[in-house]
Every structure is written in structure tokens, then in C-alpha cells.
Design a protein around this motif. Structure first.
Motif, PDB file in Angstrom:
ATOM      1  N   TYR A  63       0.832  -1.205   0.000  1.00  0.00           N
ATOM      2  CA  TYR A  63       0.000   0.000   0.000  1.00  0.00           C
ATOM      3  C   TYR A  63       0.866   1.255   0.000  1.00  0.00           C
ATOM      4  N   TYR A  64       1.864   1.308   0.896  1.00  0.00           N
ATOM      5  CA  TYR A  64       2.717   2.493   0.964  1.00  0.00           C
ATOM      6  C   TYR A  64       3.603   2.633  -0.277  1.00  0.00           C
ATOM      7  N   ALA A  65       4.000   1.525  -0.858  1.00  0.00           N
ATOM      8  CA  ALA A  65       4.755   1.594  -2.111  1.00  0.00           C
ATOM      9  C   ALA A  65       3.882   2.163  -3.219  1.00  0.00           C
ATOM     10  N   GLY A  66       2.625   1.773  -3.253  1.00  0.00           N
ATOM     11  CA  GLY A  66       1.694   2.328  -4.233  1.00  0.00           C
ATOM     12  C   GLY A  66       1.496   3.814  -4.038  1.00  0.00           C
ATOM     13  N   ARG A  67       1.382   4.256  -2.788  1.00  0.00           N
ATOM     14  CA  ARG A  67       1.241   5.689  -2.506  1.00  0.00           C
ATOM     15  C   ARG A  67       2.492   6.448  -2.965  1.00  0.00           C
ATOM     16  N   ALA A  68       3.678   5.865  -2.720  1.00  0.00           N
ATOM     17  CA  ALA A  68       4.922   6.520  -3.128  1.00  0.00           C
ATOM     18  C   ALA A  68       5.012   6.628  -4.647  1.00  0.00           C
ATOM     19  N   VAL A  69       4.589   5.582  -5.356  1.00  0.00           N
ATOM     20  CA  VAL A  69       4.604   5.615  -6.819  1.00  0.00           C
ATOM     21  C   VAL A  69       3.628   6.668  -7.334  1.00  0.00           C
ATOM     22  N   GLU A  70       2.447   6.726  -6.741  1.00  0.00           N
ATOM     23  CA  GLU A  70       1.459   7.730  -7.156  1.00  0.00           C
ATOM     24  C   GLU A  70       1.990   9.146  -6.931  1.00  0.00           C
ATOM     25  N   ASN A  71       2.596   9.395  -5.772  1.00  0.00           N
ATOM     26  CA  ASN A  71       3.126  10.723  -5.477  1.00  0.00           C
ATOM     27  C   ASN A  71       4.272  11.079  -6.413  1.00  0.00           C
ATOM     28  N   ALA A  72       5.115  10.101  -6.740  1.00  0.00           N
ATOM     29  CA  ALA A  72       6.229  10.365  -7.650  1.00  0.00           C
ATOM     30  C   ALA A  72       5.717  10.676  -9.055  1.00  0.00           C
ATOM     31  N   GLU A  73       4.684   9.974  -9.484  1.00  0.00           N
ATOM     32  CA  GLU A  73       4.114  10.245 -10.800  1.00  0.00           C
ATOM     33  C   GLU A  73       3.475  11.621 -10.845  1.00  0.00           C
ATOM     34  N   GLU A  74       2.790  12.018  -9.780  1.00  0.00           N
ATOM     35  CA  GLU A  74       2.181  13.348  -9.726  1.00  0.00           C
ATOM     36  C   GLU A  74       3.250  14.436  -9.734  1.00  0.00           C
ATOM     37  N   ALA A  75       4.332  14.228  -8.979  1.00  0.00           N
ATOM     38  CA  ALA A  75       5.409  15.217  -8.944  1.00  0.00           C
ATOM     39  C   ALA A  75       6.069  15.342 -10.314  1.00  0.00           C
ATOM     40  N   THR A  76       6.226  14.225 -11.003  1.00  0.00           N
ATOM     41  CA  THR A  76       6.819  14.248 -12.340  1.00  0.00           C
ATOM     42  C   THR A  76       5.899  14.961 -13.311  1.00  0.00           C
ATOM     43  N   ASP A  77       4.609  14.718 -13.197  1.00  0.00           N
ATOM     44  CA  ASP A  77       3.650  15.390 -14.078  1.00  0.00           C
ATOM     45  C   ASP A  77       3.648  16.898 -13.848  1.00  0.00           C
ATOM     46  N   HIS A  78       3.686  17.311 -12.573  1.00  0.00           N
ATOM     47  CA  HIS A  78       3.694  18.741 -12.265  1.00  0.00           C
ATOM     48  C   HIS A  78       4.988  19.399 -12.751  1.00  0.00           C
ATOM     49  N   ALA A  79       6.105  18.701 -12.584  1.00  0.00           N
ATOM     50  CA  ALA A  79       7.388  19.257 -13.023  1.00  0.00           C
ATOM     51  C   ALA A  79       7.433  19.358 -14.543  1.00  0.00           C
ATOM     52  N   ALA A  80       6.839  18.392 -15.225  1.00  0.00           N
ATOM     53  CA  ALA A  80       6.828  18.424 -16.686  1.00  0.00           C
ATOM     54  C   ALA A  80       5.965  19.562 -17.205  1.00  0.00           C
ATOM     55  N   MET A  81       4.891  19.887 -16.490  1.00  0.00           N
ATOM     56  CA  MET A  81       4.034  20.991 -16.918  1.00  0.00           C
ATOM     57  C   MET A  81       4.688  22.340 -16.647  1.00  0.00           C
ATOM     58  N   GLU A  82       5.489  22.444 -15.579  1.00  0.00           N
ATOM     59  CA  GLU A  82       6.105  23.717 -15.229  1.00  0.00           C
ATOM     60  C   GLU A  82       7.412  23.964 -15.975  1.00  0.00           C
ATOM     61  N   GLU A  83       8.081  22.935 -16.434  1.00  0.00           N
ATOM     62  CA  GLU A  83       9.402  23.071 -17.042  1.00  0.00           C
ATOM     63  C   GLU A  83       9.435  23.934 -18.300  1.00  0.00           C
ATOM     64  N   PRO A  84       8.524  23.791 -19.255  1.00  0.00           N
ATOM     65  CA  PRO A  84       8.610  24.636 -20.443  1.00  0.00           C
ATOM     66  C   PRO A  84       8.470  26.120 -20.130  1.00  0.00           C
ATOM     67  N   ASN A  85       7.721  26.494 -19.133  1.00  0.00           N
ATOM     68  CA  ASN A  85       7.552  27.899 -18.768  1.00  0.00           C
ATOM     69  C   ASN A  85       8.769  28.450 -18.043  1.00  0.00           C
ATOM     70  N   ALA A  86       9.539  27.595 -17.394  1.00  0.00           N
ATOM     71  CA  ALA A  86      10.667  28.058 -16.595  1.00  0.00           C
ATOM     72  C   ALA A  86      11.822  28.529 -17.473  1.00  0.00           C
ATOM     73  N   THR A  87      12.001  27.922 -18.628  1.00  0.00           N
ATOM     74  CA  THR A  87      13.098  28.308 -19.510  1.00  0.00           C
ATOM     75  C   THR A  87      12.548  29.179 -20.613  1.00  0.00           C
ATOM     76  N   SER A  88      12.792  30.476 -20.495  1.00  0.00           N
ATOM     77  CA  SER A  88      12.278  31.396 -21.509  1.00  0.00           C
ATOM     78  C   SER A  88      13.329  31.706 -22.557  1.00  0.00           C
ATOM     79  N   GLY A  89      14.603  31.400 -22.263  1.00  0.00           N
ATOM     80  CA  GLY A  89      15.670  31.687 -23.212  1.00  0.00           C
ATOM     81  C   GLY A  89      15.703  30.678 -24.340  1.00  0.00           C
ATOM     82  N   THR A  90      16.293  31.099 -25.448  1.00  0.00           N
ATOM     83  CA  THR A  90      16.434  30.200 -26.589  1.00  0.00           C
ATOM     84  C   THR A  90      17.855  29.680 -26.631  1.00  0.00           C
ATOM     85  N   LEU A  91      18.117  28.777 -27.526  1.00  0.00           N
ATOM     86  CA  LEU A  91      19.461  28.237 -27.664  1.00  0.00           C
ATOM     87  C   LEU A  91      20.435  29.310 -28.134  1.00  0.00           C
TER      88      LEU A  91
END
Length: 112
Positions: A63-91
């Protein structure tokens, strides 16, 4: 379908622990129905307490392993949504910054 609040992918990850839970449950039921070692209250009680405690500990761990996996997936999803906005500079901007930094380092070197 969310079983125990887990998504389908998380449940698939947790089958690694669900299979041993089923095996332990099978042996608990088998030893309750057929008593191959006799019916001694001390030894049977010890046997069932060991199997039952392992079943409960593995169930809690799963049960706790499942909760940890769910939380890690949510954190990854949130980080993926915020990442494109964080880098405004171009190459090109990054390359120009690196060139400016290299020029500044060349200016700091003493002349021979």
C-alpha cells in the motif's frame, strides 16, 4: 477504474507484491483446511501467526509503495508541466551567454 485509489499503471507495478500476497493467502487457507503437521495449538498458532504477520506486513508495504509511486508520478507530471515555462531563453541566447563568458575569461588572463 481506481482500485484502492491507485491508477491502472500503479496497480500493474504493484502486481509484483500482489502475487506473493496471493501465495501466502493460499498457504494460510491450505493449512487451515488440511492439517499435515497435526493440530498442536502452540505450533499451529506459531505457524499461522508467522504467515499472517508476513501477509499483513507485505500488504502494508504494498500500500505504501503504491502511494509513493502515485506521489512520484504526480510530482513528475507537475514538473513536466512547469518546465517549459521556466526556460524562456532560446538556444541562441544561451550560446551568446557562453561566448560572452569565454570572452570575459580571456580578458582576465595575463599577457605573456
Amino acid at each position: 477504474m481506481a482500485l484502492f485509489g491507485f491508477e491502472k499503471d500503479t496497480l500493474l507495478d504493484l502486481t509484483v507484491n500482489v502475487i506473493p500476497l496471493g501465495i501466502i493467502l493460499f498457504f494460510i487457507a491450505a493449512f487451515a483446511v488440511v492439517s499435515p503437521f497435526g493440530l498442536d495449538p502452540v505450533f499451529s498458532g506459531l505457524q499461522f501467526s508467522l504467515m499472517g504477520s508476513m501477509f499483513l506486513l507485505l500488504a502494508v508495504l504494498t500500500y505504501y509503495a503504491g502511494r509513493a509511486v502515485e506521489n512520484a508520478e504526480e510530482a513528475t507530471d507537475h514538473a513536466a508541466m512547469e518546465e517549459p515555462n521556466a526556460t524562456s531563453g532560446t538556444l541562441d541566447d544561451e550560446a551568446a551567454d557562453e561566448d560572452a563568458q569565454l570572452d570575459a575569461e580571456d580578458d582576465e588572463l595575463p599577457e605573456a
